[in-house]
Design an enzyme around this catalytic site. Structure first.
Site, PDB file in Angstrom:
ATOM      1  N   ALA A  68      26.880   9.899 -22.110  1.00 46.21           N
ATOM      2  CA  ALA A  68      28.154  10.445 -21.631  1.00 46.21           C
ATOM      3  C   ALA A  68      27.894  11.555 -20.624  1.00 46.21           C
ATOM      4  CB  ALA A  68      28.978  10.976 -22.803  1.00 46.21           C
ATOM      5  N   ASP A  69      28.826  11.717 -19.696  1.00 43.92           N
ATOM      6  CA  ASP A  69      28.755  12.809 -18.739  1.00 43.92           C
ATOM      7  C   ASP A  69      30.177  13.199 -18.349  1.00 43.92           C
ATOM      8  OD1 ASP A  69      26.500  14.222 -17.068  1.00 43.92           O
ATOM      9  OD2 ASP A  69      28.252  14.024 -15.763  1.00 43.92           O
TER      10      ASP A  69
END
Length: 191
Positions: A68-69
Site C-alpha cells: 500500500a502507498d
C-alpha cells in the site's frame, strides 16, 4: 494454505489491517519506489504494486502479500512527505482553507500465481483556514514529518479537518473495507 503478509512498516497500516480480524505478518519489502505518472490514482497503484512485489521475495508460494502507498494531491499535484519543517509549513499553508485528495493504492499478490488485484481509493479532505502560528504549533508536535502532505488526520491535525468525503481509514493509510472485500475473494487461502 498461505499467510497474509503486510508489506509495510507503517504502524498505522498495521493497526488498520488488524481491524479485519485476520492474522497477518509484517514484512516490509525494500524495493526502489519509482513512478511513471503524475496522476495520483495511478501513482499510488504503481507504488503499491512495487511494494507488494518487493515483499514477495520474502514470501512463500500461496502467501497473500499486501502493498500500500498513500499520497496527498492538491490541484492534481502530488505532495510527498516533507523534507524539513520549512517544507512542512509550505505544504500546510497550501492545504489550509482548501479541499485536497488523499489517494491510497493497494495491491494484493498471491505468491506463486498470476493472481493480483490493484486498486486506488480517493478521499476528499476539507481543511479549515489556519494561521501561520497554528501551522508552526502543529509542526512543533513532530507529527507532520513522516506523513504525506505533512499531516496525520488521526492526530492533532484533526481539529483542522472540517469534513471528509469518502473513507476515513483511507486517509489514515489503508481503505480497510475495500481491502477486506478483496481479501474475502482469497479468504480460503488465508490461515
Amino acid at each position: 494454505m498461505g499467510k497474509l503478509i503486510l508489506a509495510s512498516a507503517s504502524p498505522r497500516r498495521r493497526e488498520l489491517l488488524a481491524l479485519t480480524g485476520l492474522p497477518f505478518e509484517v514484512r516490509p519489502g525494500n524495493g526502489e519506489e519509482i513512478i511513471h505518472t503524475d496522476d495520483p490514482a495511478e501513482a499510488v497503484k504503481e507504488l503499491s504494486f512495487q511494494k507488494a512485489s518487493a515483499a514477495c521475495g520474502l514470501a512463500s508460494d500461496g502467501d497473500l502479500v499486501i502493498g500500500a502507498d498513500t499520497v496527498v494531491a492538491l490541484d492534481g499535484t502530488i505532495m510527498g512527505k516533507p523534507k524539513d519543517e520549512e517544507e512542512a509549513f509550505s505544504m500546510l499553508e497550501r492545504l489550509q482553507g482548501r479541499e485536497h485528495g488523499v489517494y491510497t493504492g493497494v495491491t494484493v499478490i498471491k505468491k506463486g500465481t498470476e493472481e493480483c488485484v490493484t486498486f486506488s481509493e480517493r478521499t476528499a479532505v476539507h481543511v479549515l483556514p489556519m494561521t501561520s502560528e497554528e501551522i508552526w504549533d502543529y509542526i512543533k508536535t513532530g507529527e507532520p514529518m513522516d506523513k504525506a502532505g505533512a499531516y496525520g488526520i488521526q492526530g492533532r491535525f484533526a481539529v483542522y479537518v472540517e469534513r471528509i468525503e469518502g473513507d476515513y481509514q483511507n486517509v489514515v493509510g489503508l481503505p480497510v473495507a475495500r481491502l477486506y472485500g478483496v481479501l474475502k475473494k482469497f479468504r480460503e487461502e488465508i490461515v
